[in-house]
Design a protein around this motif. Structure first.
Motif, PDB file in Angstrom:
ATOM      1  N   SER A  28       0.817  -1.211   0.000  1.00 16.65           N
ATOM      2  CA  SER A  28       0.000   0.000   0.000  1.00 16.65           C
ATOM      3  C   SER A  28       0.856   1.269   0.000  1.00 16.65           C
ATOM      4  N   SER A  30       2.270   4.760  -1.091  1.00 21.25           N
ATOM      5  CA  SER A  30       1.855   6.014  -1.714  1.00 21.25           C
ATOM      6  C   SER A  30       3.004   7.007  -1.632  1.00 21.25           C
ATOM      7  N   ARG A  31       3.053   7.901  -2.625  1.00 18.30           N
ATOM      8  CA  ARG A  31       4.039   8.980  -2.592  1.00 18.30           C
ATOM      9  C   ARG A  31       3.398  10.236  -3.159  1.00 18.30           C
ATOM     10  N   SER A  32       3.315  11.250  -2.303  1.00 19.71           N
ATOM     11  CA  SER A  32       2.735  12.527  -2.707  1.00 19.71           C
ATOM     12  C   SER A  32       3.773  13.618  -2.559  1.00 19.71           C
ATOM     13  N   THR A  41      -0.082  13.354  -6.383  1.00 21.65           N
ATOM     14  CA  THR A  41       0.064  11.961  -5.987  1.00 21.65           C
ATOM     15  C   THR A  41       0.772  11.203  -7.100  1.00 21.65           C
ATOM     16  N   ASP A  44      -0.202   5.729  -5.729  1.00 24.03           N
ATOM     17  CA  ASP A  44      -1.447   5.664  -4.977  1.00 24.03           C
ATOM     18  C   ASP A  44      -1.708   4.242  -4.490  1.00 24.03           C
ATOM     19  N   LYS A  45      -1.223   3.934  -3.286  1.00 19.97           N
ATOM     20  CA  LYS A  45      -1.483   2.664  -2.607  1.00 19.97           C
ATOM     21  C   LYS A  45      -1.130   1.457  -3.487  1.00 19.97           C
ATOM     22  N   ASP A 235      -1.343   6.813 -13.843  1.00 22.44           N
ATOM     23  CA  ASP A 235      -1.877   7.715 -12.816  1.00 22.44           C
ATOM     24  C   ASP A 235      -1.525   7.248 -11.404  1.00 22.44           C
ATOM     25  N   GLY A 236      -0.325   6.711 -11.243  1.00 23.60           N
ATOM     26  CA  GLY A 236       0.145   6.322  -9.923  1.00 23.60           C
ATOM     27  C   GLY A 236      -0.369   4.997  -9.408  1.00 23.60           C
ATOM     28  N   SER A 237      -1.118   4.278 -10.231  1.00 25.11           N
ATOM     29  CA  SER A 237      -1.701   3.006  -9.791  1.00 25.11           C
ATOM     30  C   SER A 237      -1.224   1.863 -10.675  1.00 25.11           C
TER      31      SER A 237
END
Length: 262
Positions: A28, A30-32, A41, A44-45, A235-237
């Motif tokens: 999980s 995440s990096r913002s 972001t 995202d997890k 998109d970060g996923s």
């Protein structure tokens, strides 16, 4: 290849089968960047597991989070949420000094830019990580690593006397000289022509077949086809993955996902 360190396995309890830990595991993550309405972001997890002695390619468009994923997995960047493990070591709990030691001893890096010191010979460039760690490099070991990448006969040549492909092989030898648990590559063939790039990819493939774990970011379906597994980010996923990929299957999957490599 001779001298390649084999992946470590957890010692089993008596009467139970051995359970091999993942080489790298993200839980999980995440990096913002930034805060408030301007927060970005990048991851995202994301949850994933990389088995030892495998070759994983990471693909996605510009801004998909693939470079951030690589940096978090390699301990170059700290996630803002979640956990990252190298074997049984949680990177996200380490102090900066311990993280620096871990990267130096257990992680190898190869980038698009070769980053060789022009005044040093190939042998000296390869030995540099050991010297920076305060160790006295064994010349036989350094030459053995150069032998593995096919450049023992170029040990006394400086980068300016080597082709681009040879320079990347020196950079690869430098990354391997500490016998890392995991080798991370960020577009390692991006600066090479297609023929030379295939030679470097074949070398990485051979190293994986001998027990090395490799995680590589690439935009090239042909490069990714050398991997055992391709992860697709957008998109970060983590959007999809492909096992035993071919360049054609990778291109088709990206088209279906509307993921155009940049």
């Amino acid at each position: 290849m001779g001298g390649m360190k084999q992946p470590a396995a957890r010692v089993p309890a008596v009467g139970l089968p051995a359970v091999q830990l993942p080489a790298v595991r993200l839980s999980s993550v995440s990096r913002s960047y930034g805060g408030g309405a301007d927060a970005l972001t990048a991851l995202d997890k994301v949850t994933l597991s990389i088995p030892p002695a495998t070759f994983t390619a990471v693909m996605g468009p510009s801004g998909s989070g693939k470079s951030t994923l690589l940096q978090c997995a390699a301990g170059l960047d700290r996630p803002t949420g979640g956990q990252v493990f190298l074997g049984d070591t949680e990177l996200t709990r380490l102090s900066e000094s311990k993280l620096t030691l871990l990267r130096r001893d257990r992680i190898g890096f190869v980038f698009q830019a070769f980053n060789l010191l022009p005044a040093l010979t190939a042998e000296q460039n390869v030995a540099l990580p050991l010297r920076l760690a305060g160790r006295r490099p064994a010349r036989a070991h350094v030459l053995d690593v150069l032998e593995r990448v096919g450049l023992r006969d170029r040990a006394r040549h400086r980068p300016g006397e080597l082709s681009g492909g040879q320079q990347q092989r020196v950079a690869l030898a430098r990354a391997l000289v500490t016998r890392p648990d995991v080798l991370f590559g960020d577009e390692p063939t991006g600066a090479l022509d297609s023929t030379t790039g295939r030679e470097v990819l074949a070398l990485l493939r051979e190293m994986v077949d001998q027990g090395q774990t490799v995680i590589m970011v690439t935009h090239d379906p042909v490069a990714a086809s050398y991997a055992d597994r391709v992860l697709f980010l957008a998109d970060g996923s983590l959007r999809d993955e492909l096992q035993d990929p071919s360049a054609e299957r990778i291109a088709a999957r990206m088209t279906r996902l509307s993921v155009v490599p940049c």
